[in-house]
Scaffold this motif. Sequence first.
Motif, short mmCIF file in Angstrom:
data_model
loop_
_atom_site.label_atom_id
_atom_site.label_comp_id
_atom_site.label_asym_id
_atom_site.label_seq_id
_atom_site.Cartn_x
_atom_site.Cartn_y
_atom_site.Cartn_z
N SER A 160 23.24 56.96 40.79
CA SER A 160 22.28 57.55 41.55
C SER A 160 23.33 58.34 42.29
CB SER A 160 21.69 56.78 42.45
OG SER A 160 21.01 57.09 43.43
N PRO A 161 23.33 59.69 42.01
CA PRO A 161 24.54 60.38 42.86
C PRO A 161 24.57 60.48 44.30
CG PRO A 161 23.02 61.71 41.10
CD PRO A 161 22.24 60.57 41.46
N GLU A 162 25.64 60.49 44.75
CA GLU A 162 25.89 60.54 46.17
C GLU A 162 26.90 61.58 46.52
OE1 GLU A 162 24.40 58.94 48.76
OE2 GLU A 162 23.71 57.10 47.51
N GLY A 163 26.77 62.45 47.75
CA GLY A 163 27.52 63.33 48.07
C GLY A 163 28.57 63.03 49.19
N ILE A 164 30.01 63.43 49.24
CA ILE A 164 30.92 63.07 50.05
C ILE A 164 31.38 64.31 50.51
CG2 ILE A 164 33.16 61.94 50.40
CD1 ILE A 164 32.41 60.19 47.50
N GLY A 210 46.05 39.24 37.45
CA GLY A 210 46.44 38.08 36.75
C GLY A 210 46.50 36.63 37.21
N ASP A 211 46.31 36.68 38.37
CA ASP A 211 45.91 35.41 39.16
C ASP A 211 44.51 34.63 39.37
OD1 ASP A 211 48.92 34.73 39.53
OD2 ASP A 211 48.86 36.13 41.31
N CYS A 212 43.75 35.88 38.80
CA CYS A 212 42.27 35.54 39.07
C CYS A 212 41.46 36.17 38.01
CB CYS A 212 41.71 35.83 40.44
SG CYS A 212 40.45 35.25 40.94
N LYS A 213 41.21 35.72 37.00
CA LYS A 213 40.77 36.39 35.69
C LYS A 213 39.12 35.88 35.48
CE LYS A 213 44.83 34.62 33.57
NZ LYS A 213 45.26 34.22 34.81
N ASP A 214 38.46 35.73 36.51
CA ASP A 214 37.13 35.22 36.54
C ASP A 214 36.27 36.40 36.52
OD1 ASP A 214 34.41 34.44 36.86
OD2 ASP A 214 35.28 32.51 38.56
N TYR A 215 35.70 36.95 35.17
CA TYR A 215 35.03 37.88 35.23
C TYR A 215 33.55 37.81 35.83
CZ TYR A 215 38.51 39.84 31.81
OH TYR A 215 39.50 40.22 31.26
N GLU A 216 33.07 36.61 35.57
CA GLU A 216 31.50 36.37 36.26
C GLU A 216 31.68 36.69 37.68
OE1 GLU A 216 29.58 32.98 34.95
OE2 GLU A 216 29.68 33.48 33.07
N ALA A 217 32.80 36.27 38.43
CA ALA A 217 32.96 36.31 40.01
C ALA A 217 33.08 37.72 40.24
CB ALA A 217 34.31 35.46 40.52
N GLU A 218 33.66 38.62 39.53
CA GLU A 218 34.03 39.98 39.76
C GLU A 218 32.50 40.62 39.89
OE1 GLU A 218 36.66 41.26 41.24
OE2 GLU A 218 37.00 39.19 41.35
N MET A 219 31.87 40.24 38.85
CA MET A 219 30.47 40.93 38.59
C MET A 219 29.57 40.42 39.86
SD MET A 219 29.75 43.07 36.39
CE MET A 219 30.57 43.92 35.04
N SER A 220 29.68 39.35 40.19
CA SER A 220 28.86 38.99 41.53
C SER A 220 29.33 39.84 42.60
CB SER A 220 29.25 37.47 41.77
OG SER A 220 30.47 37.24 42.33
N LYS A 221 30.48 40.01 42.77
CA LYS A 221 30.85 41.15 43.73
C LYS A 221 30.16 42.27 43.63
CE LYS A 221 35.41 38.84 44.07
NZ LYS A 221 36.71 39.15 44.03
N VAL A 222 30.11 42.68 42.24
CA VAL A 222 29.57 44.07 42.07
C VAL A 222 28.05 44.19 42.42
CG1 VAL A 222 28.86 45.55 40.09
CG2 VAL A 222 30.89 44.69 39.97
N ASP A 223 27.14 42.81 42.24
CA ASP A 223 26.06 42.78 42.46
C ASP A 223 25.94 42.94 44.18
OD1 ASP A 223 25.16 42.61 39.98
OD2 ASP A 223 25.12 40.41 40.06
N ILE A 248 26.01 46.28 45.53
CA ILE A 248 25.15 47.15 45.08
C ILE A 248 23.94 46.75 46.01
CG2 ILE A 248 23.15 47.49 43.39
CD1 ILE A 248 25.31 47.41 41.36
N LYS A 249 23.84 45.46 46.12
CA LYS A 249 22.65 44.86 47.20
C LYS A 249 22.76 45.50 48.49
CE LYS A 249 20.85 40.56 49.12
NZ LYS A 249 21.13 39.07 49.29
N TYR A 250 24.20 45.53 49.15
CA TYR A 250 23.94 45.87 50.35
C TYR A 250 24.58 47.41 50.70
CZ TYR A 250 23.51 41.14 51.94
OH TYR A 250 23.18 39.81 52.28
N GLY A 251 24.42 48.40 49.52
CA GLY A 251 24.33 49.62 49.63
C GLY A 251 25.49 50.40 49.63
N SER A 309 25.75 49.63 37.10
CA SER A 309 26.05 50.28 38.75
C SER A 309 25.51 51.60 38.88
CB SER A 309 27.59 50.19 38.88
OG SER A 309 27.65 50.65 40.23
N PRO A 310 24.55 51.79 39.99
CA PRO A 310 24.14 53.16 40.36
C PRO A 310 25.02 53.62 41.13
CG PRO A 310 22.98 51.38 41.65
CD PRO A 310 23.70 50.62 40.50
N ALA A 311 26.07 52.94 41.72
CA ALA A 311 27.09 53.34 42.59
C ALA A 311 28.25 54.14 41.88
CB ALA A 311 27.86 52.26 43.44
N MET A 312 28.85 55.25 42.62
CA MET A 312 29.87 55.82 41.72
C MET A 312 31.22 54.75 41.61
SD MET A 312 30.40 58.92 44.74
CE MET A 312 30.11 57.95 46.11
#
Length: 436
Positions: free
Chosen positions: A55-59, A75-88, A91-94, A118-121
Amino acid sequence: MRNYKTQMEAAKKGIITPEMEIVAKKEYIDAEKLRESVAKGEVCIPCNINHKSISPEGIGMGLRTKINVNLGISGDCKDYEAEMSKVDMAIKYGAEAIMDLSNYGKTHDFRTALIERSPAMIGTVPMYDAIGYLEKELVKITAEDFLQVVRAHAEEGVDFMTIHAGINRRAVEAFRRDKRKMNIVSRGGSLLFAWMMMTGNENPFYEYYDDVLEILREYDVTISLGDALRPGCIDDSTDAGQISELIELGALTERAWEKDVQVMVEGPGHMAMNEIEANMKLQKRICHNAPFYVLGPLVTDIAPGYDHITSAIGGAIAAASGADFLCYVTPAEHLRLPDVNDVKEGIMASKIAAHAADIAKGVPHARDKDNEMAAARHVLDWDEMFKIAIDPEKARAYFESTPPAERHSCSMCGKMCAVRTTNMILEGKTVEFCDE
């Protein structure tokens, strides 16, 4: 079939792109005015042709201050699901942008999934990925190898890339001459510095800058000119190394615009409050009003665990003084990889800073929500207040954690609520506090 490669090329040709139309509507500005700003480089619209979910944004100048969320696999934290929860969460909070700073494991798979959902850049730092992607020791990587990683990220759909092209031999000389307390704290900058020192070669992103620009132009990737020599403590701010690199970034900005590549310039860092405004004006002057992306700035060095607050203070001042894009900082900064709760705290702190700055800058409609909140508070409409709040869930949870005897006020003041008292008097009613 579009007859332009990049948003900047289209803008220079007088073409208002679909992305410009979307951004103009979001920002309550005229699309033609936006096109002119993109043509001059004062606004960028990071939007890779292969990022279909964006979803395009201007800066840039005159637009709302945007925020970026950093995340990624280490290397010390390889939890892909945890990182995707951060992505969500982002996105949720804009959050308008997410930077994947992964430097370990299946970075391609994670980045591809991130771009698809992701709709975010999406931003990256190819330098972080080089060692794992190429499976080579740093000293054995060639200039051509670095360009290969840039191309791979561009093909995947990354919208902007941090390229540390300004830390060339001249900037390094200034850095080494003017001693620092913290030296280089940029991860990408330190890797490039080490590569330059070990090989004796010029920074490949500087030496082959035109080749980098050709790759970015092909996919309409915005270059975010990284500040490898940003200050890592307040005592190092505005020193010879930082300013020397900034001068190089100003020249690189113009070279990118000549190739129709959109530009952002990255800035400090750690910086005392009284230096921030001057630094924002200096950057805009030296870098020809290119959009400015600041990493903080953190206004004190003694608050580990609370650096989302030190960053929000600096970010608000920076954005009110001309910065266009804030990189969030979480409570985990300087301590560990942030968890989901840290990410939320960082997002909220940055969004508050950005919004406060937009009010100060007079960005169109920036005050609307604040005026709506005042109207809801005036009539003590709690449900409406929660709806308007930047974090409705937290606001409601706090209110309900210690519920008032009557819903006309909160548990702080009870019947002595100033709003209730004044409203009643103005309505001709009698105010009574004692029960019969």
